[in-house]
Design an enzyme around this catalytic site. Structure first.
Site, PDB file in Angstrom:
ATOM      1  N   THR A 170      35.357  19.480  16.791  1.00 20.52           N
ATOM      2  CA  THR A 170      34.108  18.771  17.053  1.00 20.52           C
ATOM      3  C   THR A 170      32.977  19.788  17.124  1.00 20.52           C
ATOM      4  O   THR A 170      32.976  20.664  17.994  1.00 20.52           O
ATOM      5  CB  THR A 170      34.204  17.994  18.372  1.00 20.52           C
TER       6      THR A 170
ATOM      7  N   PHE B 289      40.042  11.951  16.031  1.00 21.99           N
ATOM      8  CA  PHE B 289      39.697  10.901  16.986  1.00 21.99           C
ATOM      9  C   PHE B 289      40.883  10.642  17.916  1.00 21.99           C
ATOM     10  O   PHE B 289      41.311   9.509  18.120  1.00 21.99           O
ATOM     11  CB  PHE B 289      39.314   9.614  16.252  1.00 21.99           C
TER      12      PHE B 289
ATOM     13  N   GLY C  66      34.721   2.727  37.873  1.00 18.26           N
ATOM     14  CA  GLY C  66      35.614   3.633  38.581  1.00 18.26           C
ATOM     15  C   GLY C  66      34.971   4.983  38.817  1.00 18.26           C
ATOM     16  O   GLY C  66      33.740   5.117  38.807  1.00 18.26           O
TER      17      GLY C  66
ATOM     18  N   CYS D  26      36.671  16.529  26.414  1.00 17.05           N
ATOM     19  CA  CYS D  26      35.903  16.044  25.266  1.00 17.05           C
ATOM     20  C   CYS D  26      34.600  15.369  25.665  1.00 17.05           C
ATOM     21  O   CYS D  26      33.520  15.891  25.413  1.00 17.05           O
ATOM     22  CB  CYS D  26      36.758  15.089  24.432  1.00 17.05           C
TER      23      CYS D  26
ATOM     24  N   LYS E  89      31.606  17.418  27.687  1.00 13.84           N
ATOM     25  CA  LYS E  89      30.952  18.525  26.950  1.00 13.84           C
ATOM     26  C   LYS E  89      30.382  18.038  25.620  1.00 13.84           C
ATOM     27  O   LYS E  89      29.373  18.564  25.147  1.00 13.84           O
ATOM     28  CB  LYS E  89      31.922  19.693  26.759  1.00 13.84           C
TER      29      LYS E  89
END
Length: 436
Positions: free
Chosen positions: A122, A145, A249, A256, A259
């Site tokens: 990424t 993904f 929650g 992932c 950041k």
């Protein structure tokens, strides 16, 4: 085909094993000799359901090998996948591309002339184009993904494949790599470098936004006397919105989403685009940890000083031993600093938690964690925690008080068993005051 995978962390080890599962010959490359030695022996240095058995099977058959040598990898593979990490830089929100740049530079030196270098990491938009301009090798981008806990399934049976390419040859090679996946009917989007890079960061940003939205609605529900669970159920009936990621929650964590949304907003600002709403998404998410702590203090009469607190959960999500940016451990550590006597239990992440937070207490089972507790915090949604019998649990604790930080426990069952029960987005019942 002969493939190499550069980087054997969570993404790389999973991708390498799954490519072998698809029938390719694969060499995984990493600079960490200890990690390579473990993988050669068929051992995976992290928890991911189904992956260890797959690695062991394919290393034993010889279809999957691991090395520290870039020269060996370059001579072996026709297609090279770069799967190294892009953590947040220590001096700001931008992504640290050091490992990506080093991997592409090493491959460019050692790869065969007709090799294709494929980025899966990424990265900020524009990275692929810059790398392509800097190296005399063909480059493509194929974002991942993966969901931790479902990574093998997501690699072998993804909901889509994205190829960022500049030539028909690059597309043809990637189609050959993924031929069994495409034959199963997986949708394919073939696009340019920039769009391929943006798909991953946009997807993560959308998911993070949806989570923070329902958490913001939980705050409104508490202020107005509403119930966020019922609100989410009604919203989820709208097919334009859907039910996924609509559970209030303690917020998201992991390596992932936090950041990636920060890096995306940073890169957009460099391009002159204001994605300030992502900073609000991040702020709402971090605020959830404060709200869990506030509920803990309320149940303990205003202070947790000296209270024995059982924290159920350490990993940032179930089916994982990943504690990166874990809301559960962040809350546990902050309560410890407030003077609470904190004991943590997690089915998979205990070793990692002990290394990162050695001063916290740790239990070997749910029962041990509960024994003598004055407050219980449910902070990672493991099935084992959802299956706890509230009556049996009440017999173990000193005071039956619980905060459901994941919004999945049956409040009526816990209250019927004598527990004072609180959850984000659900007001306390009338007459339930604070106590110590």
């Amino acid at each position: 085909m002969r493939l190499t995978v550069i980087g054997t962390g969570y993404l790389g080890a999973t991708h390498a094993a799954c490519m072998a599962e698809l029938g390719h010959e694969v060499v995984g490359v990493d600079v960490d000799a200890g990690k390579v030695a473990a993988l050669r022996a068929g051992r995976v240095p992290f928890h991911e359901p189904g992956l260890a058995a797959m690695v062991a099977r394919h290393t034993a058959s010889g279809r999957l090998r691991f090395t520290t040598c870039y020269e060996e990898a370059g001579a072996f593979g026709q297609v090279h996948f770069v799967c190294v990490g892009t953590p947040q830089r220590k001096d700001g929100d931008a992504a640290d591309l050091t490992c990506v740049e080093s991997a592409f530079a090493a491959l460019a030196r050692h790869a065969r002339k007709n090799a294709l270098l494929v980025g899966k990491s990424t990265v900020p938009v524009g990275t692929a184009a810059r790398l392509a301009a800097g190296h005399r090798v063909e480059i493509a981008w194929n974002p991942e993904f993966l969901r931790e806990g479902f990574a093998v399934e997501d690699t072998l049976r993804p909901d889509r494949l994205v190829f960022g390419v500049r030539t028909a040859r690059a597309q043809r090679l990637l189609r050959t790599v993924y031929a069994p996946v495409l034959a199963a009917g997986t949708p394919l989007v073939v696009t340019d470098f920039a769009t391929a890079e943006l798909v991953k960061t946009a997807a993560n940003s959308f998911l993070a936004t949806k989570i923070s939205f329902i958490n913001a609605m939980a705050e409104v529900c508490e202020a107005a006397g509403g119930d966020v669970r019922e609100l989410a159920e009604a919203l989820g009936c709208d097919e334009r919105i859907g039910r996924a990621f609509l559970r209030a929650g303690a917020g998201f964590g992991g390596g992932c989403l936090p950041k990636d949304i920060r890096a995306f907003a940073h890169r957009a600002a460099e391009l002159g685009v204001d994605l300030g709403f992502l900073r609000q998404v991040d702020a709402i998410n971090m605020r959830q940890r404060d709200r869990v702590i506030a509920l803990a203090r309320q149940l303990c009469g205003g202070t947790v000083l000296g209270a024995r607190v059982a924290v159920l959960g350490a990993a940032f999500k179930p089916d994982s031993d990943d504690i990166r940016d874990s809301p559960a451990l962040n809350v546990a550590a902050r309560l410890d600093l407030d003077g609470a006597d904190v004991t943590v239990y997690d089915p998979r992440a205990m070793d990692n938690a002990r290394k990162a937070f050695p001063l916290l207490g740790y239990a070997l089972s749910v029962e041990e964690a509960l024994r003598g507790a004055e407050l219980v915090l449910h902070l990672t949604e493991w099935p084992q925690f959802r299956q706890v019998d509230p009556r049996r649990a009440a017999a173990l604790v000193y005071r039956p008080r619980i905060v459901d930080g994941r919004g999945v426990l049956d409040a009526r069952a816990w209250r019927a068993a004598g527990w004072r029960f609180r959850a984000l987005g659900a007001p306390a019942p009338d007459g339930e005051g604070e106590e110590r």
